[in-house]
Design a protein around this motif. Structure first.
Motif, mmCIF file in Angstrom:
data_model
loop_
_atom_site.group_PDB
_atom_site.id
_atom_site.type_symbol
_atom_site.label_atom_id
_atom_site.label_comp_id
_atom_site.label_asym_id
_atom_site.label_seq_id
_atom_site.Cartn_x
_atom_site.Cartn_y
_atom_site.Cartn_z
ATOM 1 N N TYR A 1 0.827 -1.212 0.000
ATOM 2 C CA TYR A 1 0.000 0.000 0.000
ATOM 3 C C TYR A 1 0.863 1.264 0.000
ATOM 4 C CZ TYR A 1 -3.600 -3.413 1.311
ATOM 5 O OH TYR A 1 -4.432 -4.504 1.365
ATOM 6 N N ILE B 1 -4.843 3.562 5.386
ATOM 7 C CA ILE B 1 -5.069 2.109 5.482
ATOM 8 C C ILE B 1 -3.768 1.411 5.883
ATOM 9 C CG2 ILE B 1 -5.672 0.012 4.182
ATOM 10 C CD1 ILE B 1 -7.691 1.702 2.596
ATOM 11 N N GLU C 1 -2.876 -1.128 9.057
ATOM 12 C CA GLU C 1 -2.172 -2.419 8.971
ATOM 13 C C GLU C 1 -0.982 -2.430 9.938
ATOM 14 O OE1 GLU C 1 -4.173 -4.128 7.561
ATOM 15 O OE2 GLU C 1 -4.681 -3.588 5.506
ATOM 16 N N GLU D 1 -6.669 -8.002 0.227
ATOM 17 C CA GLU D 1 -7.602 -7.967 1.361
ATOM 18 C C GLU D 1 -8.420 -9.259 1.411
ATOM 19 O OE1 GLU D 1 -7.769 -5.932 3.856
ATOM 20 O OE2 GLU D 1 -6.382 -4.392 3.147
ATOM 21 N N ASP E 1 -11.716 -4.746 10.229
ATOM 22 C CA ASP E 1 -10.951 -3.697 9.515
ATOM 23 C C ASP E 1 -10.674 -4.131 8.075
ATOM 24 O OD1 ASP E 1 -10.728 -1.928 11.622
ATOM 25 O OD2 ASP E 1 -8.724 -2.584 12.223
ATOM 26 N N GLU E 2 -10.269 -5.394 7.899
ATOM 27 C CA GLU E 2 -9.921 -5.864 6.549
ATOM 28 C C GLU E 2 -11.157 -5.827 5.644
ATOM 29 O OE1 GLU E 2 -7.040 -5.632 6.798
ATOM 30 O OE2 GLU E 2 -5.985 -6.970 8.154
ATOM 31 N N HIS F 1 -11.481 -2.296 4.576
ATOM 32 C CA HIS F 1 -10.463 -1.972 3.557
ATOM 33 C C HIS F 1 -10.852 -2.548 2.190
ATOM 34 C CE1 HIS F 1 -7.231 -2.013 6.981
ATOM 35 N NE2 HIS F 1 -8.014 -0.960 7.031
ATOM 36 N N ASP G 1 -13.172 -0.279 0.649
ATOM 37 C CA ASP G 1 -12.470 0.956 0.228
ATOM 38 C C ASP G 1 -11.750 0.731 -1.101
ATOM 39 O OD1 ASP G 1 -13.222 2.204 2.571
ATOM 40 O OD2 ASP G 1 -11.344 1.746 3.617
#
Ligand SMILES: [Fe+2]
Ligand SMILES: [Fe+2]
Ligand SMILES: [Fe+2]
Length: 279
Positions: free
Chosen positions: A24, A43, A47, A90, A119-120, A123, A126
């Motif tokens: 990322y 993001i 992580e 992801e 969270d993943e 993401h 996103d």
């Protein structure tokens, strides 16, 4: 499930987080300034928190956090392709965490993995959104192919910064000296800033940042760790100092001096800690 198996499984997750961070950040730096780059950096920071939780849990279980980086999905011709790869990365993470949540019995670890999984999933959404956004807004890879003494130095510096980020983070996990732990964490965060600034600087002059690291100190005693840190800080301070004198661009000169001053500070912090430790 026995402890060693849980440690191995968490280290597997940790390596995945490490790979995601670098994938990322590479994208964010290549896109230059802009809203999407900022969101991707945010993001990557999440992580980093995952990696940190994972490492602390591994240490609590009596294990050693892994320094290996998990696999990355770095191909793709356009920013939209990269975002598709991030969606896939992801998905890899979601599958792995789902599996690990099922496999682990300890409620505290299960809870942590569930927290990370949510969270993943966010993401994942996103990055799906970013695939379209990159196409719509024609977001471009602004890296160039320029190679000269300056880009060479900056890439050397990036390699140094990445190495000490890992070194200080992993030392902080492995020491019980609370003062040193806090300082190592703080200085690792400062080195992350350096890495970001250097990557932006190299893209700014038409180069291509290479985010790789070299050998990380493996000492187990805090005095040896600090000794290694002081040595590497002394060496890098001299290099930034020389580069700052050689570089002609005014902004880059200022940046290198600022980083050099931070490195001097790091040496002093580590020297004080070493002195306290040796008393
Ligand atoms: Fe993560
Ligand atoms: Fe640094
Ligand atoms: Fe430093």
């Amino acid at each position: 499930m026995d402890k060693d198996k849980i440690i191995a499984l968490l280290n597997n997750d940790l390596e995945g987080e490490h790979g995601a961070i670098i994938q990322y950040l590479t994208h964010a730096y290549a896109m230059g300034e802009g809203e999407m780059a900022c969101e991707i950096e945010a993001i990557a920071r999440e992580e980093m928190r995952h990696l940190d939780w994972m490492a602390e849990t591994i240490v609590e279980l009596g294990g050693i956090p892994s320094l290996e980086r998990g696999s990355m999905r770095m191909d793709g011709e356009s920013v939209a392709d990269w975002m598709k790869n991030n969606v896939l990365l992801e998905e890899d993470a979601i599958n792995l965490y789902t599996e690990h949540i099922k496999a682990v019995d300890a409620p505290k670890i299960k809870r942590l993995l569930q927290r990370i999984l949510s969270d993943e999933e966010s993401h994942h959404g996103d990055f799906e959104h970013f695939v379209n956004k990159a196409q719509r807004e024609k977001v471009k890879d602004i890296r160039g192919t320029r190679q000269n003494r300056v880009t060479q130095f900056l890439n050397w510096a990036i390699e140094h910064e990445y190495t000490v980020i890992l070194q200080y983070m992993f030392q902080s996990y492995r020491t019980s000296n609370e003062a040193a732990k806090k300082e190592l964490e703080d200085q690792a965060i400062n080195e992350m800033q350096h890495l970001g600034w250097l990557a932006e600087a190299i893209v700014g002059i038409g180069g291509n940042p290479r985010i790789e690291h070299t050998g990380v100190d493996q000492s187990t005693k805090i005095a040896d760790m600090l000794q290694a840190d002081i040595e590497i800080e002394d060496e890098v301070t001299a290099k930034y100092d020389r580069a700052a004198k050689e570089v002609e661009d005014h902004d880059l000169k200022k940046l290198l001096i600022r980083i050099r001053n931070h490195e001097t500070y790091h040496t002093e912090v580590f020297s004080d800690l070493l002195e306290a430790e040796e008393k």
